[in-house]
Scaffold this motif. Structure first.
Motif, PDB file in Angstrom:
ATOM      1  N   VAL A 282       0.841  -1.204   0.000  1.00 56.12           N
ATOM      2  CA  VAL A 282       0.000   0.000   0.000  1.00 56.12           C
ATOM      3  C   VAL A 282       0.871   1.248   0.000  1.00 56.12           C
ATOM      4  CG1 VAL A 282      -1.746   1.281   1.288  1.00 56.12           C
ATOM      5  CG2 VAL A 282      -1.885  -1.219   1.151  1.00 56.12           C
ATOM      6  N   VAL A 283       1.919   1.246   0.825  1.00 51.94           N
ATOM      7  CA  VAL A 283       2.835   2.390   0.862  1.00 51.94           C
ATOM      8  C   VAL A 283       3.477   2.605  -0.509  1.00 51.94           C
ATOM      9  CG1 VAL A 283       4.988   3.263   1.852  1.00 51.94           C
ATOM     10  CG2 VAL A 283       3.308   2.157   3.325  1.00 51.94           C
ATOM     11  N   GLY A 284       3.941   1.521  -1.133  1.00 53.77           N
ATOM     12  CA  GLY A 284       4.578   1.619  -2.437  1.00 53.77           C
ATOM     13  C   GLY A 284       3.645   2.132  -3.510  1.00 53.77           C
ATOM     14  N   PHE A 285       2.393   1.665  -3.484  1.00 57.02           N
ATOM     15  CA  PHE A 285       1.428   2.102  -4.499  1.00 57.02           C
ATOM     16  C   PHE A 285       1.143   3.590  -4.373  1.00 57.02           C
ATOM     17  CE2 PHE A 285      -2.878   2.965  -5.978  1.00 57.02           C
ATOM     18  CZ  PHE A 285      -2.816   2.489  -7.272  1.00 57.02           C
ATOM     19  N   LYS A 286       1.057   4.086  -3.143  1.00 60.13           N
ATOM     20  CA  LYS A 286       0.791   5.509  -2.948  1.00 60.13           C
ATOM     21  C   LYS A 286       1.950   6.373  -3.428  1.00 60.13           C
ATOM     22  CE  LYS A 286      -2.500   5.035   0.862  1.00 60.13           C
ATOM     23  NZ  LYS A 286      -2.800   5.335   2.284  1.00 60.13           N
ATOM     24  N   LEU A 287       3.150   5.819  -3.418  1.00 64.75           N
ATOM     25  CA  LEU A 287       4.310   6.557  -3.927  1.00 64.75           C
ATOM     26  C   LEU A 287       4.401   6.495  -5.447  1.00 64.75           C
ATOM     27  CD1 LEU A 287       7.083   5.522  -1.370  1.00 64.75           C
ATOM     28  CD2 LEU A 287       6.039   7.778  -1.620  1.00 64.75           C
ATOM     29  N   ALA A 288       3.942   5.400  -6.034  1.00 60.22           N
ATOM     30  CA  ALA A 288       4.099   5.177  -7.481  1.00 60.22           C
ATOM     31  C   ALA A 288       2.743   5.010  -8.155  1.00 60.22           C
ATOM     32  CB  ALA A 288       4.980   3.954  -7.729  1.00 60.22           C
ATOM     33  N   LYS A 289       1.835   5.936  -7.926  1.00 54.18           N
ATOM     34  CA  LYS A 289       0.521   5.852  -8.545  1.00 54.18           C
ATOM     35  C   LYS A 289       0.625   6.014 -10.060  1.00 54.18           C
ATOM     36  CE  LYS A 289      -2.184   7.688  -4.671  1.00 54.18           C
ATOM     37  NZ  LYS A 289      -3.063   8.785  -4.221  1.00 54.18           N
ATOM     38  N   PRO A 290      -0.195   5.287 -10.816  1.00 56.42           N
ATOM     39  CA  PRO A 290      -0.207   5.490 -12.274  1.00 56.42           C
ATOM     40  C   PRO A 290      -0.511   6.936 -12.662  1.00 56.42           C
ATOM     41  CG  PRO A 290      -1.368   3.471 -11.688  1.00 56.42           C
ATOM     42  CD  PRO A 290      -1.049   4.161 -10.399  1.00 56.42           C
ATOM     43  N   SER A 291      -1.284   7.632 -11.832  1.00 60.24           N
ATOM     44  CA  SER A 291      -1.617   9.025 -12.134  1.00 60.24           C
ATOM     45  C   SER A 291      -0.383   9.913 -12.142  1.00 60.24           C
ATOM     46  CB  SER A 291      -2.630   9.560 -11.114  1.00 60.24           C
ATOM     47  OG  SER A 291      -2.115   9.477  -9.797  1.00 60.24           O
ATOM     48  N   THR A 292       0.654   9.532 -11.384  1.00 57.98           N
ATOM     49  CA  THR A 292       1.897  10.306 -11.379  1.00 57.98           C
ATOM     50  C   THR A 292       2.575  10.247 -12.738  1.00 57.98           C
ATOM     51  OG1 THR A 292       2.227   9.836  -9.020  1.00 57.98           O
ATOM     52  CG2 THR A 292       4.129  10.609 -10.257  1.00 57.98           C
TER      53      THR A 292
ATOM     54  N   LYS B  75       1.103   9.698 -15.576  1.00 56.79           N
ATOM     55  CA  LYS B  75       0.246  10.439 -16.505  1.00 56.79           C
ATOM     56  C   LYS B  75       0.472  11.941 -16.362  1.00 56.79           C
ATOM     57  CE  LYS B  75      -4.624  10.904 -17.848  1.00 56.79           C
ATOM     58  NZ  LYS B  75      -6.019  10.475 -17.543  1.00 56.79           N
ATOM     59  N   GLN B  76       0.574  12.403 -15.126  1.00 54.88           N
ATOM     60  CA  GLN B  76       0.776  13.823 -14.884  1.00 54.88           C
ATOM     61  C   GLN B  76       2.123  14.301 -15.428  1.00 54.88           C
ATOM     62  OE1 GLN B  76       1.586  14.849 -10.836  1.00 54.88           O
ATOM     63  NE2 GLN B  76       0.962  16.979 -11.072  1.00 54.88           N
ATOM     64  N   MET B  77       3.176  13.538 -15.179  1.00 54.93           N
ATOM     65  CA  MET B  77       4.504  13.940 -15.641  1.00 54.93           C
ATOM     66  C   MET B  77       4.575  13.939 -17.159  1.00 54.93           C
ATOM     67  SD  MET B  77       6.005  14.699 -12.898  1.00 54.93           S
ATOM     68  CE  MET B  77       7.629  15.029 -13.573  1.00 54.93           C
ATOM     69  N   PHE B  78       3.897  12.990 -17.808  1.00 51.91           N
ATOM     70  CA  PHE B  78       3.886  12.938 -19.271  1.00 51.91           C
ATOM     71  C   PHE B  78       3.182  14.166 -19.847  1.00 51.91           C
ATOM     72  CE2 PHE B  78       2.199  11.555 -23.395  1.00 51.91           C
ATOM     73  CZ  PHE B  78       3.371  11.096 -23.995  1.00 51.91           C
ATOM     74  N   LYS B  79       2.093  14.579 -19.205  1.00 50.28           N
ATOM     75  CA  LYS B  79       1.343  15.740 -19.687  1.00 50.28           C
ATOM     76  C   LYS B  79       2.139  17.041 -19.536  1.00 50.28           C
ATOM     77  CE  LYS B  79      -3.458  14.188 -19.150  1.00 50.28           C
ATOM     78  NZ  LYS B  79      -4.740  14.433 -18.461  1.00 50.28           N
ATOM     79  N   LEU B  80       3.064  17.061 -18.581  1.00 48.72           N
ATOM     80  CA  LEU B  80       3.856  18.272 -18.361  1.00 48.72           C
ATOM     81  C   LEU B  80       4.890  18.509 -19.459  1.00 48.72           C
ATOM     82  CD1 LEU B  80       4.454  18.102 -14.498  1.00 48.72           C
ATOM     83  CD2 LEU B  80       2.965  19.687 -15.745  1.00 48.72           C
ATOM     84  N   GLY B  81       5.096  17.517 -20.315  1.00 44.08           N
ATOM     85  CA  GLY B  81       6.015  17.688 -21.441  1.00 44.08           C
ATOM     86  C   GLY B  81       7.337  16.973 -21.235  1.00 44.08           C
ATOM     87  N   TRP B  82       8.111  16.918 -22.314  1.00 47.47           N
ATOM     88  CA  TRP B  82       9.338  16.120 -22.299  1.00 47.47           C
ATOM     89  C   TRP B  82      10.387  16.678 -21.341  1.00 47.47           C
ATOM     90  CZ3 TRP B  82      14.113  18.024 -23.813  1.00 47.47           C
ATOM     91  CH2 TRP B  82      14.108  19.254 -24.473  1.00 47.47           C
ATOM     92  N   LYS B  83      10.350  17.984 -21.067  1.00 44.45           N
ATOM     93  CA  LYS B  83      11.341  18.570 -20.170  1.00 44.45           C
ATOM     94  C   LYS B  83      11.167  18.075 -18.739  1.00 44.45           C
ATOM     95  CE  LYS B  83      10.297  22.698 -21.643  1.00 44.45           C
ATOM     96  NZ  LYS B  83      10.231  24.165 -21.767  1.00 44.45           N
ATOM     97  N   GLN B  84       9.971  17.649 -18.386  1.00 42.41           N
ATOM     98  CA  GLN B  84       9.725  17.038 -17.073  1.00 42.41           C
ATOM     99  C   GLN B  84       9.753  15.516 -17.158  1.00 42.41           C
ATOM    100  OE1 GLN B  84       9.202  18.665 -14.031  1.00 42.41           O
ATOM    101  NE2 GLN B  84       9.871  20.456 -15.177  1.00 42.41           N
ATOM    102  N   TRP B  85       9.282  14.967 -18.274  1.00 44.48           N
ATOM    103  CA  TRP B  85       9.146  13.518 -18.421  1.00 44.48           C
ATOM    104  C   TRP B  85      10.505  12.817 -18.493  1.00 44.48           C
ATOM    105  CZ3 TRP B  85       6.022   9.569 -17.865  1.00 44.48           C
ATOM    106  CH2 TRP B  85       6.236   8.389 -18.576  1.00 44.48           C
ATOM    107  N   PHE B  86      11.431  13.368 -19.268  1.00 48.49           N
ATOM    108  CA  PHE B  86      12.730  12.711 -19.450  1.00 48.49           C
ATOM    109  C   PHE B  86      13.535  12.623 -18.146  1.00 48.49           C
ATOM    110  CE2 PHE B  86      13.393  13.137 -24.341  1.00 48.49           C
ATOM    111  CZ  PHE B  86      12.292  12.312 -24.518  1.00 48.49           C
ATOM    112  N   PRO B  87      13.707  13.716 -17.382  1.00 54.41           N
ATOM    113  CA  PRO B  87      14.424  13.577 -16.102  1.00 54.41           C
ATOM    114  C   PRO B  87      13.705  12.645 -15.125  1.00 54.41           C
ATOM    115  CG  PRO B  87      14.271  15.888 -16.741  1.00 54.41           C
ATOM    116  CD  PRO B  87      13.386  15.118 -17.667  1.00 54.41           C
ATOM    117  N   PHE B  88      12.376  12.675 -15.167  1.00 53.93           N
ATOM    118  CA  PHE B  88      11.576  11.798 -14.302  1.00 53.93           C
ATOM    119  C   PHE B  88      11.875  10.332 -14.597  1.00 53.93           C
ATOM    120  CE2 PHE B  88       7.587   9.330 -13.936  1.00 53.93           C
ATOM    121  CZ  PHE B  88       7.366   9.439 -12.562  1.00 53.93           C
ATOM    122  N   MET B  89      11.802   9.956 -15.880  1.00 51.42           N
ATOM    123  CA  MET B  89      12.043   8.561 -16.258  1.00 51.42           C
ATOM    124  C   MET B  89      13.515   8.185 -16.127  1.00 51.42           C
ATOM    125  SD  MET B  89       9.167   7.233 -16.764  1.00 51.42           S
ATOM    126  CE  MET B  89       9.781   5.653 -17.348  1.00 51.42           C
TER     127      MET B  89
END
Length: 534
Positions: free
Chosen positions: A367-377, A379-393
């Motif tokens: 449960v703790v792990g899922f709350k840290l790594a939600k699928p919505s996170t 999705k949100q980072m991808f929508k913010l654009g490649w400048k946020q998505w690439f460092p995130f991944m």
């Protein structure tokens, strides 16, 4: 601190049950006595918790240091290693005095979110063997034990193969599923029905049910074996309890290798702490800001105390801290009380603790792990654009593949810096052309607010492409900083402009000049200096 005790007490219970197996697992991963991990957990809760300025951060032994600790213990010996822990604590206090706590603020938000997400994924994947009763050792926060795993991917494949072949414990799996159901029911339904369900937390109920399950099924087909249960040292007398403590051998304090180990511990522990401080402050729903220099002082004090009585190095730990936040912790009392719970449990009820199924703790960490790594996170980072998505991944993937926290953060930071440099290269200037015929038109180059040597290439390329017989207007009205390297480029271009019949008009707050004979003289600069135009 006692104003929020109704929130902090239940949260401290959750943190206690999360911290207990982690303390043991990190000690095992570090090649240290099991009791040393518990000492670090107790000191991290009580001493560091009391001194820290963080309301929701929880400290304890850090698995990110496990590899360093293992090598140090092997080469120095345990009592000599404890001297390095004390030295590391002293150096951390020095870091705090020198106000070096701002280092953590230089990490991009995308990297911090990537770290949290990567940790969440690792937690989930690494708990699979415990949930199904396939492994035997408690695990740490990041650099998990590799008892049956060469790395994360092979371990996951082994787990999948065990599931397919039926090589799992029915009893461990059953109580794990029951515990997971209790946790989901508690957080999604019952916690909204009344205050009693907020005071008595789901993880506590799951642990109690797990103990009862073990007691009533231990002689049946669903019974659990010892390797599927928590393993806390059980002293049989006061002397044997005292004998679990170790004390540093200060006779080796002059050895260079001890000081090198101490500095390494201080540096890595400080970096992990500052990153976790940044991450927990982002997770905090009340948006408290932790004083980082005070945190370094608290962590240093904790490491001194831990080293003096035989404990492992301490950092603020994201797994415990996030569990504290998600359980409603409001003040540092949650961390302090959890430390006392660890102390009391080790002294009074070690036998009872050894009846807790590891699959129950795995369900809590799912449960703790899922709350840290939600699928919505994602999705949100991808929508913010490649400048946020690439460092995130770039942060998430190396962490998940290697289990190495620092590697993931380092690669994410490198990608983030590369993107910054690229945008700086692109945004150094704006070029506008006027007129129907380029050769007869006017060209206006407006330089950015700050122009550094990173922008040399882009500006040089634009100047070289300006056609002959043009009228170039260079606008510096909004420029506050102009690097000397760029001024040199303009100086060289002025010489070429005469040959190409290009008329230059320079506009700045110092006036308007037609075809300045020397850009350097115009700005009254000495060689290798820079221009401040404000």
């Amino acid at each position: 601190m006692f104003k929020t005790i109704k929130n902090d007490l239940p949260a401290s219970i959750v943190v206690f049950f999360v911290a207990l197996p982690l303390c043991l697992g990190i000690a095992l991963a570090s090649g240290a006595p099991l009791f040393s991990g518990l000492i670090a957990g107790i000191i991290g809760g009580i001493v560091v918790g009391a001194m820290s300025g963080s309301n929701i951060g929880v400290s304890g032994p850090a698995a990110g240091l496990a590899a360093i600790v293992l090598v140090a213990i092997t080469s120095l010996g345990y009592k000599n290693f404890l001297v390095a822990v004390v030295i590391g604590g002293l150096i951390q206090i020095l870091f705090g005095v020198l106000r070096l706590g701002v280092i953590g603020y230089f990490f991009p938000s995308s990297v911090i979110k990537g770290m949290l997400t990567g940790i969440g994924i690792i937690i989930i994947l690494k708990q699979i063997p415990y949930f199904f009763g396939m492994d035997k050792n408690p695990e740490g926060d990041f650099a998990f034990l590799k008892v049956e795993w060469d790395n994360l991917i092979s371990g996951l494949l082994n787990s999948i193969n065990a599931l397919i072949s039926g090589n799992i414990s029915i009893g461990a799996t059953l109580i794990g599923l029951i515990s997971l159901g209790i946790l989901l029911l508690w957080s999604n339904v019952l916690s909204k029905k009344g205050k009693i369900f907020q005071l008595i937390q789901g993880p506590l109920v799951a642990v109690v049910i797990g103990i009862l399950f073990y007691v009533f099924t231990k002689d049946g087909s669903l019974g659990l074996v010892s390797k599927q249960l928590v393993s806390v040292p059980v002293p049989d007398s006061l002397d044997s309890f005292k004998g679990q403590f170790s004390f540093p051998n200060f006779g080796v304090i002059t050895k260079p290798e001890v000081w090198i180990t101490g500095f390494t511990i201080a540096l890595v522990a400080s970096l992990e702490t500052l990153l976790c401080v940044e991450a927990t402050d982002k997770l905090d729903p009340h948006k408290n800001v932790t004083p980082t220099n005070r945190e370094l002082f608290a962590q240093g004090t904790g490491n001194i105390v831990s080293g003096l009585i035989g404990g492992l190095p301490i950092t603020q730990v994201i797994v415990r801290s996030s569990a504290n936040i998600q359980s409603g912790g409001r003040s540092k009392m949650s961390a302090i009380i959890h430390g006392f719970f660890l102390l009391i449990s080790v002294i009074l009820i070690p036998t009872l603790l050894n009846k807790i199924p590891l699959s129950v703790l795995a369900a809590i960490l799912f449960v703790v792990g899922f709350k840290l790594a939600k699928p919505s996170t994602f999705k949100q980072m991808f929508k913010l654009g490649w400048k946020q998505w690439f460092p995130f991944m770039a942060t998430v993937l190396p962490m998940v593949i290697t289990g190495d926290l620092l590697l993931g953060i380092g690669l994410g930071l490198i990608v983030g810096i590369f993107i910054i440099l690229q945008k700086s290269f692109q945004n150094s200037h704006f070029l506008h052309k006027e007129g129907e015929d380029v050769n007869d038109g006017k060209i206006k180059m407006t330089l950015a607010e700050e122009v550094t040597f990173f922008n040399k290439g882009a500006i040089l390329k634009e100047l070289d492409n300006i056609p002959e017989n043009s009228q170039l207007e260079i606008d510096l009205m909004n420029t506050r900083y102009l690097d000397y390297d760029v001024i040199e480029i303009l100086e060289d271009f002025a010489l070429k402009a005469k040959e190409r019949n290009i008329n230059i008009k320079l506009i700045s707050k110092r006036g308007v000049v037609e075809n300045p004979p020397s850009f350097i003289e115009f700005f009254e600069l000495r060689p290798k200096s820079s221009l401040g135009l404000n």
